[in-house]
Design an enzyme around this catalytic site. Structure first.
Site, PDB file in Angstrom:
ATOM      1  N   SER A  73      45.921 -44.885  60.236  1.00 28.69           N
ATOM      2  CA  SER A  73      44.637 -44.291  60.609  1.00 28.69           C
ATOM      3  C   SER A  73      43.819 -44.102  59.352  1.00 28.69           C
ATOM      4  CB  SER A  73      44.854 -42.932  61.282  1.00 28.69           C
ATOM      5  OG  SER A  73      43.642 -42.198  61.343  1.00 28.69           O
ATOM      6  N   GLY A 103      55.545 -46.136  72.060  1.00 27.13           N
ATOM      7  CA  GLY A 103      54.421 -45.393  72.624  1.00 27.13           C
ATOM      8  C   GLY A 103      53.668 -46.196  73.665  1.00 27.13           C
ATOM      9  N   ALA A 104      54.408 -47.044  74.399  1.00 23.29           N
ATOM     10  CA  ALA A 104      53.768 -47.980  75.328  1.00 23.29           C
ATOM     11  C   ALA A 104      53.391 -47.361  76.660  1.00 23.29           C
ATOM     12  CB  ALA A 104      54.696 -49.174  75.565  1.00 23.29           C
ATOM     13  N   GLY A 122      47.669 -44.826  76.405  1.00 22.81           N
ATOM     14  CA  GLY A 122      46.737 -45.082  75.321  1.00 22.81           C
ATOM     15  C   GLY A 122      46.776 -46.475  74.730  1.00 22.81           C
ATOM     16  N   TYR A 132      49.072 -34.627  58.608  1.00 25.48           N
ATOM     17  CA  TYR A 132      48.754 -35.847  59.352  1.00 25.48           C
ATOM     18  C   TYR A 132      48.382 -36.972  58.388  1.00 25.48           C
ATOM     19  CZ  TYR A 132      46.313 -39.126  62.402  1.00 25.48           C
ATOM     20  OH  TYR A 132      45.905 -40.262  63.060  1.00 25.48           O
ATOM     21  N   GLY A 190      49.117 -48.058  73.035  1.00 26.20           N
ATOM     22  CA  GLY A 190      50.326 -48.829  73.271  1.00 26.20           C
ATOM     23  C   GLY A 190      50.324 -49.504  74.626  1.00 26.20           C
TER      24      GLY A 190
END
Length: 309
Positions: free
Chosen positions: A154, A25-26, A29, A180, A31
Site C-alpha cells: 500500500s 483473502g479471496a 474485496g 500499518y 481478493g
C-alpha cells in the site's frame, strides 16, 4: 476510476488454462475480484481465507459468473502459524505446481492486539503469516518454471519503516498508523527478497499498491482516522512523482484489483521483478528504506527466526 481498467479487463486476451493461482483473502474485496478475473482467464483459482462460509459463497459466485470455472477452497488464518502450515499442506495436496501466489489478505489500522504466536496483529497478519506461507510453497512455485509472487502492499507504507529491533511493539507505545506502515513496508521488502533469492530458479516477485479501495478493511477507522490519513496523503507524492493534494480518491474492488492481476499475468513484466506496481505500471517513487536490499535481507533473516520459534 476513470481511465483505469477493471480486473476483468486486464485479463482480456490472456489464456491461463492449466495455470494454478493461489489467492489469500479471496473471500471478499480485492481478493475476490482478483480470483474471479484469474478464473475467467482459465486459471484454477485456489481460494484461501479464514471464513469458510464466505469462501464457499465466493466459489459459488465465481462459478455463476464464469461457467466452468475451476476453484478450490483452503482454510487459512494468517494470525496462526499452525493454520498457515496446515493451509500450505492443503494447497500442496491440491496442486504440485503454483504459477501465481497472490498474498492479498490483510488488516489495516487495527487496535493493538497480538496473533496466536505473539506478533503485533498488523505485521503478523500482513507480513509474518504471508512470509511463512510463501516460504513453505517455494517448491511448488519453483515447479512452475516461471512463477510470480504478488504481495499486496500500500502507499501507506510511507507511514512507517520496519523496526527490526522491535517489530512487534514490545518496547514502544503503539501507533496503529506507524504499525500499518511498517507492515506494508515489510510487504515491499518481502517481495524484493523473494525475487532476490528465487529469481534464479524461475520465481519473480512484485509488490502492489492497489489504490484507496472501498472495502471492509476500513472498518476500524474513525472520522478522525480518515482526517489523519488525508494528512499523510498530502505529505506524499503520486506514483508518477506529482505532488498530491491529500484527497483520497476511492475506487471499487473490481478496479482496485486490476494492478495485482496485471502483476500476475502481464507479459510486460516477463524477466523483471522486485518492482513496486501501481495503476498497472511500474512506480519509480518508492522511498529509499522500502527498496533497500540489505534491509530486505535483514527482514527475511528476522522473519525466519521469529517464525521458527
Amino acid at each position: 476510476m476513470t481511465g483505469q481498467p477493471s480486473a476483468l479487463q486486464v485479463v482480456e486476451g490472456i489464456d491461463l488454462s492449466g495455470k494454478v493461482c493461489v489467492i489469500t483473502g479471496a473471500s471478499s474485496g480485492l481478493g475476490r475480484e482478483a480470483a474471479r478475473a484469474l478464473a475467467a482467464a482459465g486459471a484454477h483459482a485456489v481460494l484461501a481465507s479464514r471464513n469458510q462460509d464466505a469462501l464457499t459463497e465466493t466459489a459459488q459466485w465465481i462459478s455463476a459468473a464464469v461457467p466452468g470455472a475451476q476453484t478450490s477452497t483452503v482454510h487459512l488464518d494468517l494470525t496462526s502459524l499452525a493454520s498457515v502450515r496446515a493451509a500450505a499442506a492443503a494447497i500442496r495436496n491440491i496442486t504440485p505446481v503454483i504459477h501465481v501466489l497472490m498474498n492479498n489478505a490483510g488488516v489495516m489500522f487495527t487496535p493493538f492486539g497480538r496473533t496466536h504466536d505473539g506478533f503485533e496483529i498488523q505485521i503478523g497478519t500482513n507480513h509474518f503469516g504471508h512470509f511463512e506461507l510463501t516460504r513453505l510453497l517455494v517448491p511448488q512455485l519453483t515447479a512452475a518454471d516461471g512463477a510470480r509472487v504478488v504481495v499486496l502492499s500500500s502507499g501507506g507504507y510511507v507511514m512507517g519503516d520496519v523496526d527490526l529491533t522491535d517489530p512487534n511493539w514490545e518496547r514502544r507505545d503503539y501507533d496503529k498508523f506507524v504499525a500499518y506502515g511498517a507492515s506494508k513496508t515489510a510487504n515491499i521488502l518481502h517481495a524484493i527478497e523473494v525475487d532476490n533469492r528465487f529469481r534464479g530458479i524461475g520465481v519473480r516477485a512484485y509488490a502492489v499498491h492497489p489504490g484507496t479501495v472501498a472495502t471492509s478493511l476500513a472498518r476500524y477507522m474513525s472520522r478522525s482516522d480518515f482526517s489523519q490519513l488525508r494528512q499523510y496523503a498530502a505529505a506524499g507524492t503520486s506514483s508518477r512523482g506529482e505532488p498530491t493534494d491529500g484527497y483520497l480518491d476511492f475506487t471499487t474492488p473490481e478496479y482496485g484489483a486490476a494492478t495485482q492481476v496485471w502483476a500476475a499475468i502481464s507479459p510486460e513484466l516477463a524477466g523483471r521483478g522486485a518492482l513496486y506496481l501501481e495503476d498497472c505500471h511500474v512506480s519509480e517513487t518508492v522511498t529509499t528504506y522500502a527498496q533497500d536490499a540489505e534491509h530486505a535481507e535483514a527482514l527475511w533473516a528476522l522473519s525466519e527466526k521469529l517464525c521458527a520459534k
